[in-house]
Design a protein around this motif. Structure first.
Motif, PDB file in Angstrom:
ATOM      1  N   GLU A 162      -3.719  -8.528  -3.861  1.00  0.00           N
ATOM      2  CA  GLU A 162      -3.726  -9.907  -3.860  1.00  0.00           C
ATOM      3  C   GLU A 162      -3.280 -10.256  -1.944  1.00  0.00           C
ATOM      4  O   GLU A 162      -3.809 -10.946  -1.300  1.00  0.00           O
ATOM      5  N   ARG A 221     -13.906 -11.659  -8.044  1.00  0.00           N
ATOM      6  CA  ARG A 221     -12.970 -10.073  -8.187  1.00  0.00           C
ATOM      7  C   ARG A 221     -13.682  -9.152  -9.373  1.00  0.00           C
ATOM      8  O   ARG A 221     -13.987 -10.155 -11.054  1.00  0.00           O
ATOM      9  N   THR A 222     -14.032  -8.495  -9.412  1.00  0.00           N
ATOM     10  CA  THR A 222     -14.749  -7.567 -10.065  1.00  0.00           C
ATOM     11  C   THR A 222     -14.153  -6.292 -10.351  1.00  0.00           C
ATOM     12  O   THR A 222     -13.632  -5.739  -9.978  1.00  0.00           O
ATOM     13  N   SER A 223     -14.714  -5.841 -11.265  1.00  0.00           N
ATOM     14  CA  SER A 223     -13.977  -4.460 -11.843  1.00  0.00           C
ATOM     15  C   SER A 223     -15.218  -3.365 -11.125  1.00  0.00           C
ATOM     16  O   SER A 223     -16.041  -3.681 -11.296  1.00  0.00           O
ATOM     17  N   ASP A 238     -11.387  -4.333  -7.845  1.00  0.00           N
ATOM     18  CA  ASP A 238     -10.363  -4.652  -8.703  1.00  0.00           C
ATOM     19  C   ASP A 238      -9.523  -4.050  -7.638  1.00  0.00           C
ATOM     20  O   ASP A 238      -8.270  -3.759  -8.357  1.00  0.00           O
ATOM     21  N   ASP A 239      -9.694  -3.233  -6.429  1.00  0.00           N
ATOM     22  CA  ASP A 239      -8.336  -2.422  -6.042  1.00  0.00           C
ATOM     23  C   ASP A 239      -8.223  -3.141  -4.945  1.00  0.00           C
ATOM     24  O   ASP A 239      -7.037  -2.789  -3.547  1.00  0.00           O
ATOM     25  N   THR A 293     -14.415  -1.961  -3.953  1.00  0.00           N
ATOM     26  CA  THR A 293     -14.466  -3.240  -3.030  1.00  0.00           C
ATOM     27  C   THR A 293     -15.414  -2.023  -1.858  1.00  0.00           C
ATOM     28  O   THR A 293     -15.552  -1.535  -1.861  1.00  0.00           O
TER      29      THR A 293
END
Lengths: 305, 305
Positions: free
Chosen positions: A54, A72-74, A50-51, A77
């Motif tokens: 977009e 996209r995961t909590s 989530d870092d 990356t």
């Protein structure tokens, strides 16, 4: 034709004798997708945390890459930190943080499942197989791998290898996979594991293509300025598979051209940091570099001795 | 046309993972002469000791090599002992005995002085210059050298370099001579030292030819069995200079063919120990291998992207 790729998306911090970039876009799937996007429709499967801003993917979207499969995961990356000395053939890894990539399980959106061409970038061979099980009836599947899986998951890798048409692999890893020092014998031994084609990457020395009956050598272009070799191998694979997918059919001449297209794209990649060498190409600049490769290796037949 | 070569004649004891030979014929001048003898008249200048059996040179004589310039001196012939691991690109020197080669001063027989083409194999650059001073008006002079002279006799080497047309040198040594890691920049920097051509040998990865305006890459042939890389570089140079001398004139297409001929001859050399791979060739087997090189790198132009 469409090309499905599964692999990593990462932030790379890279230092070479010529400069440094911090947290620049990287990862096998990004290099591959960008390179292949000049030739075919690319469907990306990967995971980010989530870092991941977009707008960082805007570039890929602008290249027409389908990002429906980008999860996209909590969490954070994947991050890689490495440096190169003057011998740009070998990276020294300073830090690897798998983060969300550690729990990655590829899930293919419905419209990805009919992909005609598939590239399984260098990830756990069990995940590579998971992807293949979700694709309906691909015409052509290629796979990359590395020493980590050859050592730690050999059985799974051999199983996956038996389902692919082509292996794209580094020279050292080909030797390791085949347990054979001679590269010609190593290649033929890997062909016996299932694939019909093996492309062996030799960094600044080019790449070899072996089939059971044929050998082709695509040189790397001798460049005056190599800034950052990160991603060159995946960029090569992107050009290779992108061109194969664009042409839609396989014959020896197309395959040879595809190898040179891969080498072309890699030559653009290493001229800049991160993806910067691949951002603003057009057909004309690619065709022009391809011509330089022709000139680099062309010679006339002997008339007599 | 005739080709003069000055260099070493040695007995080599070599061990590779595939076998061992003891006191086999070797030395830069022998590999070079044998290779070049398939293309042109070769005049050899070198020194051997009184331990050198008459009949050992029969092979060279049978290849038509002129041995009038082969000095026989009291003492032992130069001996080298080395081994290779599975990485056949790098020899480990176990023992070097210069013997009579340590006091060698090349003296050219009268009929050698009109040589049209000259190859100064890897010896002291001061001796290379002594040879040049004895040759009347050569059309084309090439030189090889090594790290030992680049480190220890740089000034003499630069002086000799300013009198030659071509340098034939290993990749690492080119980088060292130019003090520049990038091989393209290193090549151009060496061209500024005097020569018009530089051939850079990359072992199993082939060889590059640079002129001020042009770059050509000759691959090495991927062989299923490489037994002994000793002498491959001098065999390459022998094919290259032999073919240039045979043709008598220099144009870009002949030069490119000459590079591939060099690569061909080196591919025969490494298939056997010592000079055994070069003993029984004929024009047809050389031409046939040359055709394999054509097939190895040939690809069609792009029609569109």
């Amino acid at each position: 034709m469409s090309l499905l790729v599964v692999g990593s998306v990462a932030f790379d911090t890279v230092e070479t004798p010529f400069g440094k970039v911090e947290e620049a876009l990287g990862g096998s799937a990004l290099y591959f997708s960008t390179s292949a996007s000049y030739f075919t429709d690319v469907n990306l499967v990967a995971v980010v945390g989530d870092d991941f801003p977009e707008d960082t993917t805007d570039f890929l979207a602008s290249r027409g890459v389908n990002l429906d499969g980008l999860q996209r995961t909590s969490g954070e990356t994947f991050r890689w930190k490495g440096k190169y000395g003057y011998d740009l053939n070998e990276a020294i890894t300073l830090d690897t943080q798998l983060n969300v990539f550690g729990d990655f399980h590829p899930e293919l959106p419905e419209d990805y499942r009919s992909a005609s061409h598939v590239f399984l970038a260098n990830i756990d061979p069990e995940l590579q197989l998971e992807v293949l099980q979700q694709v309906e009836d691909p015409e052509f599947v290629a796979l990359d791998t590395m020493n980590f899986w050859i050592e730690g998951k050999k059985d799974a890798l051999l199983e996956t290898l038996s389902h692919v048409d082509m292996v794209v692999i580094n020279e050292t890893e080909a030797r390791q996979l085949a347990d054979e020092a001679n590269i010609v014998q190593a290649a033929h031994s890997i062909l016996e594991m299932g694939p019909d084609f093996i492309a062996i990457k030799r960094g600044e020395y080019g790449a070899l293509l072996f089939t059971e009956r044929d050998t082709f050598f695509a040189p790397a272009y001798p460049l005056e300025a190599v800034f950052d070799p990160t991603g060159a191998g995946d960029t090569f694979a992107g050009g290779l598979l992108g061109y194969i997918s664009q042409n839609g059919h396989l014959n020896p001449q197309h395959l040879r051209q595809a190898m040179v297209v891969g080498s072309c794209m890699a030559s653009f990649c290493v001229e800049e940091f991160s993806l910067d060498g691949l951002r603003e190409l057009d057909s004309q600049s690619i065709a022009s570099r391809f011509s330089k490769f022709e000139k680099l290796v062309s010679f006339e037949p002997l008339e007599s001795l």
